[in-house]
Design an enzyme around this catalytic site. Sequence first.
Site, PDB file in Angstrom:
ATOM      1  N   PRO A 113       1.028  -1.163  -0.106  1.00  0.00           N
ATOM      2  CA  PRO A 113      -0.081  -0.419  -0.236  1.00  0.00           C
ATOM      3  C   PRO A 113       0.679   1.046   0.369  1.00  0.00           C
ATOM      4  CG  PRO A 113      -0.703  -1.501   1.280  1.00  0.00           C
ATOM      5  CD  PRO A 113       0.180  -2.125   0.897  1.00  0.00           C
ATOM      6  N   CYS A 114       0.384   2.047  -0.733  1.00  0.00           N
ATOM      7  CA  CYS A 114       1.207   3.643  -1.070  1.00  0.00           C
ATOM      8  C   CYS A 114       0.488   4.912  -0.199  1.00  0.00           C
ATOM      9  CB  CYS A 114       0.774   4.011  -2.265  1.00  0.00           C
ATOM     10  SG  CYS A 114      -0.097   3.904  -3.336  1.00  0.00           S
ATOM     11  N   PRO A 115      -0.801   4.661   0.323  1.00  0.00           N
ATOM     12  CA  PRO A 115      -0.872   5.881   1.083  1.00  0.00           C
ATOM     13  C   PRO A 115       0.035   6.756   2.747  1.00  0.00           C
ATOM     14  CG  PRO A 115      -2.981   4.433   0.487  1.00  0.00           C
ATOM     15  CD  PRO A 115      -1.998   3.923   0.469  1.00  0.00           C
TER      16      PRO A 115
END
Length: 425
Positions: free
Chosen positions: A83-85
């Site tokens: 995940p990039c958030p």
Amino acid sequence: MSPSDRDLTVIEICAGAGGQALGLEKAGFEHRLAVEIDSNAVKTLKLNRSHWDVKTGDVADLATWNPQLPEYKGIDLLAGGVPCPPFSIAGKQLGATDERDLFAWAVELAGTMQPNALMLENVRGLSAQRFSAYRQHMKDRLEELGYWSDWRLLHAADFGVPQLRPRFVLVALRDADVPWFHWPTEERTSKTVGSVLRNLMAENGWPGADAWAARANDIAPTIVGGSKKHGGADLGPTRAKRAWAELGVDAMGVWDEAPDATFPVDESPRLTADMVAVLQGWDPKEGYEWDFSGRKTSKYRQIGNAFPPPVARAVGTSIARALRHEGVKRDRETVASEVLHDPLYRALHSADGFATVAQLQKAIGGKFEPGEFERSIAHLARDFIIEHQELEDVRSYRLAGFKGFVGQADHERHLKFAEMRAKIS
């Protein structure tokens, strides 16, 4: 069997809709397993590769899969688009304290599974100064686990994809394979939005397709897939929408079909999910054929959040050649990445117990500017536990731990993740 003769296997975590998977397959890797939390993306993976073993659920939950099983150990490549958030400049950049952060966990997973290589990709934000200590921690931890590693910021447009899309990629290898590794060659694409989408834009008889294609004479801005928590099927924030407008694209949404003969020639059309897929590197004309499951918004999110297949293929090919000992072999010393991402973190990490400011300055080989040390310590404290003590009016510091999730059964990540489960995609 020599390294060049054997088949190569991959286990992919956070596989999404298959952008990285398709690229790695074309690079010569056979999927032993793919794990993904989004049910629509899982349906897409199974739609395209029904013979793959695909697990659905939280990748860090043993109920989804157990990475400690013997059949998963010693694979050639562990890969994933975690995940990039936690690192995105569009978010709060919480890093290790974001319940969605799985980067450090994936590095620890390499220690458990002992793959021959590791490949993780994420957003450009991870390359920022904010995460210098985080990157240094990952690099140091991989070295402890027996891996050489290097980071590289890659742009999709340098690998035949008509889109900007910068991605920060980590590659780790065993010492025996490192001399054979070369990052893939980058060459700016000559493709434009107009050149690759002209036929799709004209397929329903729109007479403005040729003029539109001539106007759309540049690469696309980064496509933003969004999430269940934020936004629908539009093409990004205000700045991106302005860039799309310059290309003659209405970025306020995505259409089900291309414009027909009744659509005015002087108006800007919207893209379809199929068009977005081509801009993301799923171009059937070049062998990247892929079908997507779900309704329009779900398809768009799957496509927009993917790692472009040609970029994954390029990096995967470089890893495959290294594992097979193909190409030009270099001296180990010339390959070594000696980039020091955060000197203060390294000094604290190497210190034997508590260290004073003077000792830390000596370790990094220089003096801190006024206020610099305090800012740097506060910076480190966002992702690490920093302890201090006073002795004879002299304060000293110790790196006491990493705040991130690395597999702990009692980590607060589990509770936060459960609370946010419905909004995580």
